[in-house]
Write an enzyme that holds these catalytic residues in place. Sequence first.
Site, short mmCIF file in Angstrom:
data_model
loop_
_atom_site.label_atom_id
_atom_site.label_comp_id
_atom_site.label_asym_id
_atom_site.label_seq_id
_atom_site.Cartn_x
_atom_site.Cartn_y
_atom_site.Cartn_z
N CYS A 43 0.83 -1.21 0.00
CA CYS A 43 0.00 0.00 0.00
C CYS A 43 0.86 1.25 0.00
O CYS A 43 0.37 2.34 -0.23
CB CYS A 43 -0.89 0.05 1.24
N CYS A 114 -6.53 -2.24 4.95
CA CYS A 114 -5.86 -1.00 5.35
C CYS A 114 -5.96 -0.80 6.86
O CYS A 114 -5.12 -0.14 7.46
CB CYS A 114 -6.49 0.21 4.67
#
Length: 203
Positions: A43, A114
Site C-alpha cells: 500500500c 488498510c
Amino acid sequence: MSAELSWVYTEKAKDHFMNPRNVLKDEDAYQADGKGIVGNIKCGDEMLFAIKVDKEKGIISDCRWKTYGCASAIASTSILSEMVKGMTLDQAYHLSPKDIAKELGGLPEHKIHCSVLGDKALRAAINDYYIRNGMEDKVKKEKARIICQCMNVSDHEIEQAVLDGARTFYQLQERTKISTVCGQCKPEAARLLEHYVKKHFGK
Ligand code: FES
C-alpha cells in the site's frame, strides 16, 4: 471529498477521517512508554503508534499515532486510538481489524486490509513497552508458519490474501501461487482460508 468517500464510508468513518483523533504532532515531545512502527509496502503505507502506560494498573492511559496511509487507515486508527484508552495491555493486544471496523459502523470489504496497520502498530508498541520494562517473556511474537513448502507461502500471506479480497481457493492461488506444485499443502491451506474469512468477515 472524493465520490468514493462520500458513498462507501459510514458517517462515523468519514468523521474520523476528516477529524482524526489523537494524532501525533511532535514525536520528540511525546514521552511514549512504547512505540511501534509497521509498514505495508504494497500500500505504500507506514504507521506509527505510541502508547503511555499506567504502570500500576497495567492500562493504556494515552496514545498517539501517525500514518501516511489512506482514508481507511486514518479512520480506523483514529477510532482505535479512542478505543484503547483505559484498556489493559492484554485487551488492547487482542483487538482485531473486525472489532475496529465494527466500531466504525463497517468498512468496505476491500478496505479492511488498510485497517490492519493500526492494530499491528499498536501490538508492536505494546511489545516495545514489554521489552523496555524487562518483560520479554510477555512479548508475543507473530511468527509466520510456512504452509506451502514448494512456493514458500506462510499463514500470514494467506491471511493477507483474504484481507485483500480472496474468498475462494482459486482466488487464494491467484494471489499467492499456493498449492500449485505438489499439492500436499492444499487441505491445510483450505482450512486456513476458511479460518481467516471467518475471522475477518464472519462468514
Ligand atoms: S507444499 Fe504446496 S504445492 Fe507443494
